[in-house]
Motif scaffolding. Structure first.
Motif: not given
Ligand SMILES: Cc1cc2nc3c(=O)[nH]c(=O)nc-3n(C[C@H](O)[C@H](O)[C@H](O)COP(=O)(O)OP(=O)(O)OC[C@H]3O[C@@H](n4cnc5c(N)ncnc54)[C@H](O)[C@@H]3O)c2cc1C
Length: 235
Positions: A125-126, A188-193, A129-130
């Motif tokens: 996630w760093e 997902k929790k880290k913001g990835m779709k 994004t997907h």
């Protein structure tokens, strides 16, 4: 102790190495060998090369220039950087190196293929994004035994081994299901779709798989064909 350990020998890390080593500092340069610059057929915007230069050649020239001042690229994957009272300890597989300073020139990643587990471990996630859940790589636990070794055992021992293997296999599949969901939830929790692949992407992977299988069958012959047939039958 090195004055500076540079992590990444793409154009950024090599430029830093040339400058720092030129000033007689003790420089160590770790790189795990996947500079994006190596993919450039010919770059036309690098200063000093008005007619352009292929990425690989640019990297080689920069490596040679850094090496002239004593900063040689070492093929190592850095796994951890640990702050110390004075400076840092840089961990690579099989060792650690002390340094007064660490310079990160690790570049960026556009895309890569891995399991959710590796994505989670490498903090995907760093950079991205997907995540497309293609199931191209799945963590599995399988019990292997050499057939000749199994055949050489007496009947009760063979049965005990096969029974234990069956239990291990069922446990392995269950663990995989739980773990896969867990990794997907965490990224997902880290913001990835986390998405399903589009039909085009899935069809592309299928085509690649068929090509890889056909190439392998050319080498493995009838024995390989039997494995593939059994696999297809089990689907
Ligand atoms: C197809 C393509 C064409 C391009 N064309 C151009 C162009 O014409 N002009 C242009 O200006 N730019 C172009 N670019 C972009 C250019 O390649 C990048 O901007 C440049 O490579 C970035 O340099 P960098 O040193 O920051 O990172 P990178 O070149 O990516 O180098 C980073 C290095 O760090 C290493 N590394 C990462 N993590 C670790 C670790 N844990 N341990 C050890 N080593 C590690 C990697 O292995 C890699 O070698 C192109 C890129 C691509 C993919």
């Amino acid at each position: 102790m090195d004055d500076c350990i540079i992590i990444g020998a793409g154009p950024a890390g090599l430029t830093a190495a040339i400058y720092l080593a030129r000033y007689h500092l003790a420089i160590r340069l770790f790189d795990c060998g996947s500079s994006r610059a190596a993919l450039i057929p010919r770059t036309n915007n690098h200063a000093g090369f008005p007619d352009g230069i292929p990425g690989k050649e640019l990297l080689q020239r920069m490596r040679d220039q850094a090496a002239r001042f004593g900063a040689c690229r070492e093929e190592r994957l850095v796994t951890r950087i640990e702050p110390k009272k004075t400076g840092f300890a840089v961990h690579v597989e099989g060792g650690e190196y002390p340094a007064r300073a660490v310079l990160l020139a690790t570049g960026v990643v556009n895309a890569f293929m891995s399991s959710g587990a590796t994505g989670y471990d490498s903090k995907v996630w760093e950079s991205l994004t997907h995540f497309y859940d293609t199931r191209a790589w799945i963590p599995r636990n399988v019990t292997f035994i050499n057939k000749a070794a199994l055949d050489s055992l007496d009947k009760p021992t063979q049965e005990a081994v096969l029974k234990a293997a069956k239990v291990a296999e069922e446990r392995g599949w269950k663990l995989w299901e739980n773990k896969t969901e867990w990794y997907h939830d965490e990224i997902k929790k880290k913001g990835m779709k986390v998405l399903q692949p589009s039909p085009e992407l899935a069809a592309g992977f299928k085509k690649i798989g068929e090509q890889l299988t056909a190439d392998w069958l050319k080498r493995s012959g009838a024995e390989g064909q039997a494995v593939i047939d059994a696999y297809k039958k089990s689907l």
